[in-house]
Design an enzyme around this catalytic site. Structure first.
Site, short mmCIF file in Angstrom:
data_model
loop_
_atom_site.label_atom_id
_atom_site.label_comp_id
_atom_site.label_asym_id
_atom_site.label_seq_id
_atom_site.Cartn_x
_atom_site.Cartn_y
_atom_site.Cartn_z
N VAL A 99 0.83 -1.21 0.00
CA VAL A 99 0.00 0.00 0.00
C VAL A 99 0.86 1.25 0.00
CG1 VAL A 99 -0.27 0.14 2.53
CG2 VAL A 99 -1.98 1.16 1.04
N GLY A 317 -5.08 -6.64 0.54
CA GLY A 317 -5.57 -5.78 1.61
C GLY A 317 -4.66 -4.58 1.77
N GLU A 318 -4.57 -4.08 2.98
CA GLU A 318 -3.74 -2.93 3.35
C GLU A 318 -4.27 -1.59 2.83
OE1 GLU A 318 0.33 -3.34 2.18
OE2 GLU A 318 0.63 -5.23 3.22
N GLY A 319 -5.24 -1.61 1.90
CA GLY A 319 -5.63 -0.40 1.19
C GLY A 319 -4.98 -0.31 -0.17
#
Length: 359
Positions: A99, A317-319
């Site tokens: 991210v 994930g993570e953004g």
């Protein structure tokens, strides 16, 4: 000090008049009507957001990553050691995770927020909103108390609103936490009414022979805690996690400022489902970045009525997906603000109208 209920009541409605003006403007640009597809619809959606004052534009950009551990990790639903949450959170402060790289490419700042990492001491460089050292094990107890959930929601909403005051006009949500696809699946199953078997996936490469146990854990969590699907706070408190609560808070906070929020993947869909139960008014502010490869993604998105802009087969994930999609938002703003108009070029096309921002 405003209460959660007070803040939920401040979420403004989308401005239909501004959207109509934007539609007429876009139809009068140098192109056939509708030829830029969903980019046009996105620009119109942005124009309707009161925080952008009727003109799609992007100021500062921020991705807020909520980091937390989960007691349900003890049930063998993830293969990664629990310590990876803290290690990766520290890596985020160095800018070396997925991210961080994608956000830097998009010109966005990453805010790494500890809402529940299981370490003895806070990690230097993280924004500390820690509620506890990990949530409760939802297979045997609630994830947290309702009071804890409401306080964290309020804290994150206020933090998000402060960022908006300082010029952020585009938000992205992200998360970090080992085993967090398990509570996310429990939320999706609860709110959509679908069986856990339909929504539970492999998460971070869980071996398929362990999937039956993960499904059983989600089913037990729902049966034990009996979350009320109509009450988003209740669902988050009983079968969610601090990272999921935090993401819901970002969505509610941005929407209360009339500003857009880019969703990330499966975890953010679950948080969005809960947030929409708290305030359906936030839904027009949610922009789905990409289609998560996690099993229950389509089910969650269908319930939200959202169609993602990208399908990159991502499930980090993570953004990461939110950061990746930020240039799409900027592209929608660019066509709105920078394209020429048909009328100025003496071009008449069937279905096109002369742009008139003042009508």
């Amino acid at each position: 000090m405003q209460t959660l209920a007070d803040l939920l009541n401040t979420i403004p409605a989308i401005d239909p008049a501004a959207m109509s003006r934007a539609q007429r403007h876009i139809d009068g640009l140098l192109k056939p009507v509708g030829s830029l597809g969903r980019l046009e619809a996105l620009a119109i959606q942005l124009a309707g957001m009161p925080g952008l004052n009727g003109i799609p534009h992007v100021g500062k950009k921020a991705v807020l990553v909520m980091c937390a551990d989960h007691g349900v990790w003890e049930e063998g639903v993830a293969i990664s050691p629990k310590e990876v949450t803290a290690i990766q959170a520290e890596n985020m402060t160095r800018g070396t995770t997925g991210v961080c790289v994608l956000a830097a490419q998009a010109g966005a700042n990453v805010h790494v927020i500890d809402v529940g990492i299981d370490t003895a001491e806070p990690i230097p460089g993280l924004i500390n909103m820690r509620v506890a050292r990990g949530s409760g094990n939802i297979a045997s107890a609630p994830a947290m108390s309702r009071r804890q959930a409401e306080k964290l929601l309020l804290d994150v909403i206020c933090y998000t609103r402060e960022l908006a005051k300082n010029g952020v006009t585009l938000f992205g949500v992200g998360e970090l936490g080992m085993a967090n696809t398990t509570p996310a699946a429990a939320i999706v199953s609860t709110i959509t009414g679908r069986d856990p078997e339909e929504v539970v996936g492999i998460g971070a490469n869980l071996p398929t022979d362990k999937l039956v146990n993960k499904i059983d854990v989600v089913r037990r969590a729902i049966m034990l805690n009996q979350p009320n699907p109509q009450d988003g706070v209740d669902v988050l408190a009983k079968v969610g996690g601090f990272d999921l609560v935090g993401m819901a808070g970002v969505m509610l906070g941005a929407a209360s400022c009339g500003l857009p929020v880019l969703l990330d993947g499966f975890l953010s869909y679950a948080a969005a489902l809960a947030a929409c139960q708290m305030s359906p008014a936030i839904k027009p502010y949610l922009i789905p970045s990409h289609l998560s490869a996690e099993k229950g993604a389509r089910i969650a998105l269908s319930h939200l009525g959202l169609e993602p802009y990208l399908n990159m087969e991502m499930r980090l994930g993570e953004g990461s997906g939110a950061a990746l999609a930020m240039p799409i938002i900027e592209a929608a703003c660019a066509i709105y603000n920078n394209m020429g108009e048909l009328a100025a070029s003496n071009i008449v096309l069937p279905g096109n109208t002369t742009s008139d921002l003042n009508s």
